[in-house]
Design a protein around this motif. Structure first.
Motif, PDB file in Angstrom:
ATOM      1  N   ILE A 145     -10.188  17.099  -3.698  1.00 11.52           N
ATOM      2  CA  ILE A 145      -9.156  18.026  -3.151  1.00 11.52           C
ATOM      3  C   ILE A 145      -7.793  17.329  -3.415  1.00 11.52           C
ATOM      4  O   ILE A 145      -6.909  18.018  -3.973  1.00 11.52           O
ATOM      5  N   ILE A 146      -7.636  16.103  -3.144  1.00 14.23           N
ATOM      6  CA  ILE A 146      -6.407  15.689  -3.264  1.00 14.23           C
ATOM      7  C   ILE A 146      -5.960  15.187  -4.658  1.00 14.23           C
ATOM      8  O   ILE A 146      -4.994  15.506  -5.348  1.00 14.23           O
ATOM      9  N   ALA A 147      -7.046  14.807  -5.365  1.00 12.96           N
ATOM     10  CA  ALA A 147      -6.997  14.612  -7.134  1.00 12.96           C
ATOM     11  C   ALA A 147      -6.514  16.068  -7.697  1.00 12.96           C
ATOM     12  O   ALA A 147      -5.517  16.065  -8.523  1.00 12.96           O
ATOM     13  N   THR A 148      -6.944  17.249  -7.023  1.00  8.95           N
ATOM     14  CA  THR A 148      -6.334  18.417  -7.764  1.00  8.95           C
ATOM     15  C   THR A 148      -4.913  18.547  -7.689  1.00  8.95           C
ATOM     16  O   THR A 148      -4.263  19.392  -8.653  1.00  8.95           O
ATOM     17  N   SER A 149      -4.223  18.008  -6.868  1.00  4.06           N
ATOM     18  CA  SER A 149      -2.732  18.365  -6.438  1.00  4.06           C
ATOM     19  C   SER A 149      -1.997  17.443  -7.649  1.00  4.06           C
ATOM     20  O   SER A 149      -0.953  17.589  -7.923  1.00  4.06           O
ATOM     21  N   MET A 150      -2.688  16.520  -8.232  1.00  4.09           N
ATOM     22  CA  MET A 150      -2.051  15.747  -9.354  1.00  4.09           C
ATOM     23  C   MET A 150      -2.104  16.213 -10.601  1.00  4.09           C
ATOM     24  O   MET A 150      -1.624  15.706 -11.414  1.00  4.09           O
ATOM     25  N   PHE A 151      -3.073  17.319 -10.725  1.00  3.18           N
ATOM     26  CA  PHE A 151      -3.174  17.866 -12.183  1.00  3.18           C
ATOM     27  C   PHE A 151      -1.916  18.464 -12.806  1.00  3.18           C
ATOM     28  O   PHE A 151      -1.063  19.136 -11.829  1.00  3.18           O
ATOM     29  N   PRO A 152      -1.513  18.451 -13.987  1.00  3.28           N
ATOM     30  CA  PRO A 152      -0.275  18.991 -14.395  1.00  3.28           C
ATOM     31  C   PRO A 152      -0.322  20.317 -14.223  1.00  3.28           C
ATOM     32  O   PRO A 152      -1.337  20.980 -14.813  1.00  3.28           O
ATOM     33  N   VAL A 153       0.480  20.975 -13.670  1.00  3.21           N
ATOM     34  CA  VAL A 153       0.714  22.478 -13.464  1.00  3.21           C
ATOM     35  C   VAL A 153       0.470  23.166 -14.835  1.00  3.21           C
ATOM     36  O   VAL A 153      -0.296  24.187 -14.889  1.00  3.21           O
ATOM     37  N   VAL A 154       1.059  22.599 -15.724  1.00  4.86           N
ATOM     38  CA  VAL A 154       1.156  23.185 -17.216  1.00  4.86           C
ATOM     39  C   VAL A 154      -0.187  23.456 -17.626  1.00  4.86           C
ATOM     40  O   VAL A 154      -0.652  24.469 -18.371  1.00  4.86           O
TER      41      VAL A 154
ATOM     42  N   PRO B 222       0.913  -1.180  -0.042  1.00  2.00           N
ATOM     43  CA  PRO B 222      -0.033  -0.021  -0.037  1.00  2.00           C
ATOM     44  C   PRO B 222       1.059   1.090   0.062  1.00  2.00           C
ATOM     45  O   PRO B 222       0.676   2.242  -0.743  1.00  2.00           O
ATOM     46  N   ALA B 223       1.768   1.261   0.833  1.00  2.43           N
ATOM     47  CA  ALA B 223       2.752   2.406   0.883  1.00  2.43           C
ATOM     48  C   ALA B 223       3.282   2.826  -0.355  1.00  2.43           C
ATOM     49  O   ALA B 223       3.508   3.678  -0.857  1.00  2.43           O
ATOM     50  N   LEU B 224       3.893   1.514  -0.930  1.00  7.68           N
ATOM     51  CA  LEU B 224       4.490   1.585  -2.159  1.00  7.68           C
ATOM     52  C   LEU B 224       3.830   1.971  -3.412  1.00  7.68           C
ATOM     53  O   LEU B 224       4.325   2.633  -4.072  1.00  7.68           O
ATOM     54  N   LEU B 225       2.678   1.574  -3.590  1.00  7.23           N
ATOM     55  CA  LEU B 225       1.703   2.030  -4.448  1.00  7.23           C
ATOM     56  C   LEU B 225       1.303   3.569  -4.511  1.00  7.23           C
ATOM     57  O   LEU B 225       1.439   4.115  -5.369  1.00  7.23           O
ATOM     58  N   VAL B 226       1.190   3.902  -3.354  1.00  9.51           N
ATOM     59  CA  VAL B 226       0.906   5.504  -3.146  1.00  9.51           C
ATOM     60  C   VAL B 226       2.223   6.089  -3.642  1.00  9.51           C
ATOM     61  O   VAL B 226       1.998   7.130  -4.560  1.00  9.51           O
TER      62      VAL B 226
ATOM     63  N   CYS C 114       4.671   8.669 -10.529  1.00  7.81           N
ATOM     64  CA  CYS C 114       4.315   8.584 -12.032  1.00  7.81           C
ATOM     65  C   CYS C 114       3.576   9.885 -12.501  1.00  7.81           C
ATOM     66  O   CYS C 114       4.058  10.426 -13.417  1.00  7.81           O
ATOM     67  N   LEU C 115       2.499  10.580 -11.570  1.00  5.98           N
ATOM     68  CA  LEU C 115       2.045  11.498 -11.892  1.00  5.98           C
ATOM     69  C   LEU C 115       3.111  12.792 -11.913  1.00  5.98           C
ATOM     70  O   LEU C 115       2.854  13.830 -12.911  1.00  5.98           O
ATOM     71  N   ASP C 116       3.964  12.787 -11.136  1.00  7.73           N
ATOM     72  CA  ASP C 116       4.985  13.677 -11.016  1.00  7.73           C
ATOM     73  C   ASP C 116       5.965  13.872 -12.351  1.00  7.73           C
ATOM     74  O   ASP C 116       6.195  14.840 -12.920  1.00  7.73           O
ATOM     75  N   ALA C 117       6.404  12.524 -12.800  1.00  8.62           N
ATOM     76  CA  ALA C 117       7.129  12.440 -13.930  1.00  8.62           C
ATOM     77  C   ALA C 117       6.264  12.833 -15.004  1.00  8.62           C
ATOM     78  O   ALA C 117       7.045  13.329 -15.904  1.00  8.62           O
TER      79      ALA C 117
ATOM     80  N   LEU D 148      -5.770   9.476 -16.970  1.00  8.02           N
ATOM     81  CA  LEU D 148      -5.988   8.096 -17.511  1.00  8.02           C
ATOM     82  C   LEU D 148      -5.071   7.169 -16.876  1.00  8.02           C
ATOM     83  O   LEU D 148      -5.371   6.095 -16.325  1.00  8.02           O
ATOM     84  N   VAL D 149      -3.968   7.702 -16.355  1.00  8.31           N
ATOM     85  CA  VAL D 149      -2.905   6.968 -15.681  1.00  8.31           C
ATOM     86  C   VAL D 149      -3.221   6.781 -14.164  1.00  8.31           C
ATOM     87  O   VAL D 149      -3.357   5.487 -13.553  1.00  8.31           O
ATOM     88  N   ALA D 150      -3.967   7.789 -13.754  1.00  9.44           N
ATOM     89  CA  ALA D 150      -4.281   7.894 -12.493  1.00  9.44           C
ATOM     90  C   ALA D 150      -5.461   6.963 -12.293  1.00  9.44           C
ATOM     91  O   ALA D 150      -5.704   5.914 -11.291  1.00  9.44           O
ATOM     92  N   LEU D 151      -6.548   7.181 -13.089  1.00  8.93           N
ATOM     93  CA  LEU D 151      -7.573   5.943 -13.264  1.00  8.93           C
ATOM     94  C   LEU D 151      -7.089   4.542 -13.360  1.00  8.93           C
ATOM     95  O   LEU D 151      -7.761   3.551 -12.643  1.00  8.93           O
ATOM     96  N   ALA D 152      -6.256   4.442 -14.291  1.00  8.50           N
ATOM     97  CA  ALA D 152      -5.813   3.027 -14.611  1.00  8.50           C
ATOM     98  C   ALA D 152      -5.246   2.509 -13.059  1.00  8.50           C
ATOM     99  O   ALA D 152      -5.684   1.314 -12.772  1.00  8.50           O
ATOM    100  N   PHE D 153      -4.471   3.301 -12.533  1.00  6.63           N
ATOM    101  CA  PHE D 153      -3.915   2.778 -11.040  1.00  6.63           C
ATOM    102  C   PHE D 153      -5.110   2.563 -10.061  1.00  6.63           C
ATOM    103  O   PHE D 153      -5.104   1.422  -9.502  1.00  6.63           O
ATOM    104  N   VAL D 154      -6.099   3.381  -9.979  1.00  8.62           N
ATOM    105  CA  VAL D 154      -7.215   3.147  -9.141  1.00  8.62           C
ATOM    106  C   VAL D 154      -7.755   1.828  -9.571  1.00  8.62           C
ATOM    107  O   VAL D 154      -8.239   1.142  -8.753  1.00  8.62           O
ATOM    108  N   ARG D 155      -8.150   1.908 -10.742  1.00  6.72           N
ATOM    109  CA  ARG D 155      -8.820   0.534 -11.124  1.00  6.72           C
ATOM    110  C   ARG D 155      -8.210  -0.630 -11.066  1.00  6.72           C
ATOM    111  O   ARG D 155      -8.821  -1.634 -10.529  1.00  6.72           O
TER     112      ARG D 155
END
Lengths: 355, 277
Positions: free
Chosen positions: B110-119, A252-256, A262-265, A315-322
């Protein structure tokens, strides 16, 4: 670290349940109690709305509204010359989906290049960071002395602004820089080429692998020791313990951590922009492409790229959650159930052994 | 003691040394390089000799305008942090303590908004701010920065509030406090460490921001430190002023590194709060 080990009492306090459980209680006194409770709930709702609305308002203004604006803007083309006056016109022409369809024609090369770069960086950096991060966490979990030193040094790459770490690595990867001296080999890291990609990957992994290590370490520390003792008594090897106990329990910790990384990259901007430069094909990401178009006042195409990146991230976030569902959402309900279930099996075995 | 046992005993220490070296070596290189003079900037010795503060003098020379950039960073990151904390305090309290409809949905959003690409928010906001004349203003950097600092603060504070026992406020309310008073007089003081931790993490995130500050400014006097350093120019056109860039990088990073050293325990608690559960 000790703070995080305390299991939080996330269960909502429910007044009245204790009273109801008491046997032989006459039903009469309950009725007057129910009335103020429902009124309190209505009051709570109002209070909650009052407390939450400022945040929602701000996020609407800075996230929802711009997103809708981007969607609208992406349907307009750049300002052209007005055929009647010969001046640059004040309004942008409506072009419909042209900004999107262009991706499959002339403007497409740059977009697909940025798309593949973004994907390449995400896949490569996150996989490397995960492996290195787990290794770091295992090392830190072992060594008890000097833990605070390690913890502090691990936070240093995280605290250095990405823009500064871009400059730092640009200096290291300079033609006469320390990287080439150590390698004893001339590599033109920051020129536009495949080595530039590698430079970005190395710099990004340096900055964020320790962070994954930190999150995994937090996950490791809540695993009860008895689980390992039991496994050892059952004759599990170190490798088996890692695959069968450690990995599932820190999952769980690792997945988060992996999802966030991923979303950051996917939205990577500062590092390639500073380390290699703007408009360098070998490292241009979708964020850089969109920013570049916007800074050249081509808001329509810029918005279209931004919208596409947004969809990609979504889509990536959704795929993760799904795919991984219960492990991710909330961090409360699903995670806990998963954990207690996984721990439950070895625990039972502990009892069997000690009995 | 057998050789294998000895090896096993020393292996963790070796591992720790490797981890520490991995994390600190590049930062150390920045520090060492910043302390070299112009002539031996390409030297690869592990210690700067002779020690020279030339780069620091050039960074803080009035022509560079770096002091102003630091001030800009402080203003933008400071106000962003203060505003995010204030709003997040109320929201996090509601999330941790009150039962209401759509709570889970709202927290997820709220948490999801932080994941949106800033650009994807910068591009439309850039156009909007150009139209209303906000380019080169502090608010044009503060407002978009809240898109990622506010969710971060809400998430962090919610976790901290949840760790505090419910009984505290119940006791206060039995003693005659209203919910608001219980919040102000009991919860906020007791949550002070959590609020402080959230403030540090939020501030670091805002201080490190680059894309928004880069897009929303074109006047050097309004640039934040991260943007200003990336635009340092050398004496000649094709020369990258690595020396002063490294020195400026150290100046920008040192406050954060000091914070990390002093408050590492709390920062780790704050960062891992969400992941460990």
């Amino acid at each position: 670290m000790a703070d995080t080990a305390i299991p939080p009492d996330t269960a909502p306090h429910q007044p009245g349940t204790a009273a109801r459980r008491r046997p032989g209680r006459p039903p009469a006194p309950e009725r007057p109690r129910r009335h103020p409770r429902s009124r309190a709930t209505a009051g709570t709702g109002r209070l909650a709305a009052l407390l939450v609305s400022p945040t929602l308002l701000v996020l609407t203004v800075v996230v929802l509204y711009p997103t809708l604006m981007a969607l609208d803007e992406s349907l307009y083309g750049p300002k052209g010359l007005d055929p009647r006056t010969g001046f640059i016109s004040n309004t942008e022409p409506f072009v419909g989906l042209k900004n999107y369809t262009d991706i499959f024609t002339q403007a497409g090369d740059r977009f697909w290049n940025a798309f593949w770069n973004t994907t390449f960086f995400t896949v490569v950096t996150v996989s490397l960071e995960t492996v290195i991060g787990i290794a770091m966490a295992l090392i830190m979990h072992r060594a008890f002395r000097g833990r605070s030193v390690v913890r502090a040094s691990i936070l240093v790459p995280w605290a250095i602004p990405t823009a500064i770490s871009g400059l730092l690595w640009k200096w290291i990867f300079n033609a006469d820089g320390i990287a080439n001296v150590l390698l004893g080999h001339q590599v033109l890291w920051t020129a536009d080429g495949f080595s530039a990609k590698i430079a970005v990957v190395i710099a990004d992994v340096w900055k964020t692998a320790p962070f994954i290590g930190l999150l995994v370490l937090a996950g490791l520390q809540v695993i009860p020791k008895e689980v390992y003792e039991a496994a050892r008594l059952d004759g599990a090897s170190a490798l088996q313990q890692f695959w069968r106990i450690t990995l599932p329990l820190v999952k769980p910790a690792l997945l988060v951590a992996v999802l966030f990384r991923c979303l950051d990259a996917l939205r990577m901007f500062d590092l390639p922009y500073i380390l290699i430069g703007a408009q360098k094909g070998s490292v241009e990401t979708l964020s850089m492409l969109a920013q570049n178009e916007a800074s050249n006042v081509r808001f329509g195409p810029a918005s279209a790229y931004a919208v596409l990146l947004f969809l990609y991230v979504f889509l990536v976030a959704l795929a993760f959650v799904r795919l991984l569902g219960a492990d991710l959402i909330g961090g409360a309900g699903g995670t806990k159930k998963h954990k207690s279930h996984a721990v439950g099996v070895p625990r039972r075995r502990v009892r069997e052994v000690t009995a | 003691m057998s050789l294998a046992a000895k090896w096993r005993q020393w292996l963790p220490h070796l591992g720790i040394a490797v981890v520490v070296a991995y994390c600190l070596a590049p930062f150390y290189w920045m520090l060492v390089s910043s302390l070299r003079g112009t002539d031996d900037i390409f030297s690869t010795s592990l210690f700067p000799s002779p020690l020279s503060f030339e780069n620091y003098r050039s960074v803080f020379s009035p022509a560079q305008g770096f002091t102003r950039a630091l001030l800009n960073s402080l203003i933008v990151a400071g106000i962003t942090t203060a505003m995010s904390l204030l709003l997040a305090l109320f929201t996090a309290y509601a999330m941790a303590r009150l039962e209401f409809r759509f709570k889970r949905l709202i927290l997820t959003l709220i948490i999801a908004t932080s994941m949106f690409p800033v650009v994807s928010i910068v591009v439309p906001l850039l156009k909007l701010f150009t139209d209303i004349g906000w380019i080169n203003t502090y608010q044009s950097m503060i407002v978009p920065s809240m898109s990622f600092t506010l969710p971060l603060a809400v998430w962090n504070l919610t976790t901290f509030f949840r760790q505090m026992p419910d009984e505290l406020e119940h006791a206060a309310m039995v003693d005659g406090c209203t919910r608001g008073q219980a919040f102000r007089k009991v919860i906020v003081p007791l949550a002070a460490p959590g609020i402080f931790t959230t403030a540090i993490i939020t501030f670091i995130a805002a201080w490190n921001e680059f894309l928004i500050a880069l897009s929303m400014t074109n006047k050097p006097s309004m640039q934040t430190a991260t943007v200003a350093i990336s635009k340092f120019s050398g004496a000649t056109t094709y020369q990258t002023p690595f020396g002063s860039q490294m020195a400026a990088g150290v100046v920008v990073t040192i406050p954060l590194v000091v914070m990390v050293l002093v408050f590492q325990r709390r920062i780790v608690a704050g960062l891992t709060a969400g992941a460990a559960k």
